[in-house]
Write an enzyme that holds these catalytic residues in place. Structure first.
Site, short mmCIF file in Angstrom:
data_model
loop_
_atom_site.label_atom_id
_atom_site.label_comp_id
_atom_site.label_asym_id
_atom_site.label_seq_id
_atom_site.Cartn_x
_atom_site.Cartn_y
_atom_site.Cartn_z
CG HIS A 188 2.14 5.25 1.64
ND1 HIS A 188 3.42 5.45 1.16
CD2 HIS A 188 2.24 5.21 2.99
CE1 HIS A 188 4.26 5.53 2.18
NE2 HIS A 188 3.58 5.37 3.30
CB CYS A 291 5.33 9.38 -3.59
SG CYS A 291 4.26 7.96 -3.68
N1 ARG Z 1 10.18 3.85 -0.52
C1 ARG Z 1 9.18 4.69 0.08
C2 ARG Z 1 8.50 3.96 1.20
O1 ARG Z 1 8.27 2.78 1.08
C3 ARG Z 1 8.19 5.16 -0.94
C4 ARG Z 1 7.19 6.12 -0.39
C5 ARG Z 1 6.10 6.48 -1.35
N2 ARG Z 1 5.34 7.54 -0.85
C6 ARG Z 1 4.01 7.68 -0.94
N3 ARG Z 1 3.47 8.77 -0.54
N4 ARG Z 1 3.27 6.72 -1.39
O2 ARG Z 1 8.18 4.52 2.22
#
Ligand code: ARG
Length: 300
Positions: A188, A291
């Protein structure tokens, strides 16, 4: 008669200037968070997740509470969305949507495992006075979209698709700059870029700066970042690998992983105040401070 007459009414607290004299000012933020009551790692949708390893929900809750309380102690406002059983990743509210000027673009997850979160987030926005736009294209909200000054930086490569960047521009009427992520650990955009200067506030737009992890991007994206943000903080691979970039900032206080010690030093040199908050348990799900934090801009 009310005990407070009109002219005695309290005024909003003035932005807190940095006592060290750096000129940086903490701007009031409003965040959406979700208690990790149902946090666990039961599937694997990013390289950090290992379902075979145990998770400690009580520890996740305690660490999350520290982040929550730190925001509140520094004068920020935190809204809460109810956690839903069976949606262990809902704690990562940055993925719940993208909100500017009271308008909330909902999320349309790439990963099947999280699609159950889409409706609860959109319902929350609607119930709290936001104008909700239902997304058509696949994208994962503020996890991949970052507002820097007047521009939206938008990530692709792992989760959000390129067409969502066009949709984003149409919905918000702002410039969108697409960036391609290439390292699966930084799937992300908010794991590879931290926005240091939020939009609102004195000089916010002109001064808006970022920190980023150069090795997380392809060459073309790196060139764009170098050109647009010549003063950006370039963070080391070591600090990136401990999710140092997954940070929130109010323009003065930068909430970061305590393990990102080099980044903390770079921040101090520039007059920011690093505020370490340890979310090691939530890192087992591949998420950190940013996150767990969705910024709510406008409305009310
Ligand atoms: N386990 C989640 C996923 O893979 C973690 C999300 C992390 N969020 C972020 N904004 N980077 O989607």
């Amino acid at each position: 008669m009310s005990p407070l007459s009109q002219d005695q009414a309290p005024v909003a607290a003035a932005p807190a200037a940095d006592p060290s004299g750096s000129g940086r000012v903490a701007q009031h933020r409003r965040y959406l968070m979700c208690r990790p009551e149902h946090f666990t790692v039961s599937y694997r949708i990013n390289p950090w997740m290992e379902p075979a390893n145990p998770t400690d929900t009580a520890k996740a809750l305690a660490q999350w509470q520290v982040l929550h309380d730190t925001y509140v102690e520094l004068g920020h406002e935190v809204e809460l969305i109810d956690p839903v059983p069976g949606l262990p990743d809902m704690v990562y509210t940055a993925n719940g949507g993208f909100v500017i000027d009271g308008r909330a673009l909902g999320v349309r997850f790439r990963v099947e495992e999280r699609r159950g979160e889409e409706r609860p987030f959109m319902d929350w926005f609607a119930a709290h006075g936001f104008e909700v736009v239902e997304p058509v294209e696949v994208q994962e909200g503020e996890g991949d979209f970052l507002l820097v000054g007047d521009t939206i930086l938008a990530g692709t490569g792992f989760r959000s698709v390129g067409d969502s960047h066009r949709e984003l521009g149409e919905v918000f009427g702002r410039e969108v700059v697409s960036l391609r992520l290439t390292d699966p650990r930084f799937y992300h955009l908010d794991t590879a870029i931290a926005v240091l200067d939020p939009v609102e506030g004195p000089g916010g737009v002109e001064r808006a700066n970022i920190a980023y992890l150069p090795s997380a991007f392809d060459d073309a994206s790196r060139a764009i970042l170098e050109e647009r943000y010549p003063d950006a903080i370039r963070v080391s691979d070591a600090d990136g690998a401990v999710f140092g970039l997954n940070a929130a900032s109010d323009g003065l206080n930068v909430f970061i992983s305590p393990r990102a010690t080099g980044f903390a030093e770079q921040l101090r040199e520039r007059g920011y105040r690093p505020v370490p908050v340890d979310l090691s348990e939530l890192l087992l799900g591949g998420g950190g401070i940013k996150c767990c934090t969705l910024e709510l801009r406008g409305s009310r």
